[in-house]
Every structure is written in structure tokens, then in C-alpha cells.
Design a protein around this motif. Sequence first.
Motif, PDB file in Angstrom:
ATOM      1  N   TYR A   1       0.826  -1.204   0.000  1.00 26.15           N
ATOM      2  CA  TYR A   1       0.000   0.000   0.000  1.00 26.15           C
ATOM      3  C   TYR A   1       0.862   1.257   0.000  1.00 26.15           C
ATOM      4  N   VAL A   2       2.008   1.184   0.650  1.00 26.83           N
ATOM      5  CA  VAL A   2       2.893   2.338   0.748  1.00 26.83           C
ATOM      6  C   VAL A   2       3.734   2.497  -0.515  1.00 26.83           C
ATOM      7  N   MET A   3       4.173   1.394  -1.088  1.00 26.56           N
ATOM      8  CA  MET A   3       5.069   1.446  -2.244  1.00 26.56           C
ATOM      9  C   MET A   3       4.314   1.608  -3.555  1.00 26.56           C
ATOM     10  N   LEU A   4       3.169   0.979  -3.678  1.00 27.09           N
ATOM     11  CA  LEU A   4       2.395   1.010  -4.915  1.00 27.09           C
ATOM     12  C   LEU A   4       1.149   1.864  -4.691  1.00 27.09           C
ATOM     13  N   THR A   5       1.310   3.180  -4.728  1.00 26.93           N
ATOM     14  CA  THR A   5       0.217   4.085  -4.352  1.00 26.93           C
ATOM     15  C   THR A   5      -0.701   4.470  -5.513  1.00 26.93           C
ATOM     16  N   LYS A   6      -0.354   4.075  -6.723  1.00 26.16           N
ATOM     17  CA  LYS A   6      -1.181   4.451  -7.876  1.00 26.16           C
ATOM     18  C   LYS A   6      -2.572   3.825  -7.739  1.00 26.16           C
ATOM     19  N   GLY A   7      -3.581   4.661  -7.842  1.00 23.57           N
ATOM     20  CA  GLY A   7      -4.953   4.183  -7.740  1.00 23.57           C
ATOM     21  C   GLY A   7      -5.456   4.060  -6.318  1.00 23.57           C
TER      22      GLY A   7
END
Length: 170
Positions: free
Chosen positions: A52-58
Motif C-alpha cells: 500500500y505504501v510502495m504502490l500508491t497508484k490508484g
Amino acid sequence: MIPAMPASAITSSRQARVSGTALRFGRVVVMGALAVLILVAGVWGSWRTAPYVMLTKGRERGTIEVTRCGGRSCTGPFTPLSPGSPGHARVVIDKTAAVKKGKSYSVVVMPGGDEVVRSGPAGVLYAWVPLGGALLLASVVVAGGLRRTRLAWVMAGSGVALLTAAFVTM
């Protein structure tokens, strides 16, 4: 075969070498499996919040202003930064040494609830803290059980670097 040496001495010497080799192989397998298990547990512990922290797109990104802190968590209003994201009157963030009442933090909303996690460099490093601890613990197993001291020093240094970076950025 030496005439003065009985045949039983030769076979017992060979058996000792074989059993010593088997014990060394068993030690390497068990300690290797334990080190891998510790590292997998560290990644597993980190993976709760890391995607959730690293892949914030969307995802819903925004800020929280901490207005109240309890025993294990703090709460406050959520102000969205991502387009189309609704504001929340109250969201919950885990209480850590780095979360203080009256301060604002950039956060990402976890799906399906009102829980948020820190974002940005501080959030990424904090998410991987369990892996840093696992690296430190596994380095002891690698040094003592596998007798790979260079690898153990690299693992320990990586763990200390990760934990120190997380502490400094928080």
C-alpha cells in the motif's frame, strides 16, 4: 591395508568420516532452512503494509492531522490529495514513536476501512522494519550455524542500515 593394523580400524575410520560429513551436511541444511524461515517471516511481516505504501497508484492518498491519541492508535481527519478521493472525518493510524498529536502526516488509506499508513520515504522504510529485524536475527544463524561470516556481516549491516534509516526518517 597395513599388516599391523586390523581391518576393523580401517572401517571405523571410514565410518567416522562418513558420519562427520553427514553431521556437517545436516547442520548446513537445518541452519540454512532456519535462516530462510526467519527471512521469509520478516518479508511476511513487512508485506502487511508495504504494497500500500510502495504502490500508491490508484489508492486514496492524502494527509491526516492527528487530533487524538489513545493507547495503541491515533485518530484525526483525512484530507485527500488524490483526485476523486472522498475525505474522511476520522481515520485511524497506528501509534508509534513517530506519530504525535497535532502534527500532519502524508498517508495512504488501506482498502476497506478507515485505517491509514504513512506514505513517502518514511512509510516505505517503516513498512520494511520487520525485514530489518529478520536480517539481524538471520545473520546470527548464518554466522554461527553456517559459518559464513562475510555473508552474515553483509546481512547484519543491511539490517542495521534499514533500521537506522527508518529511525532517522520517522
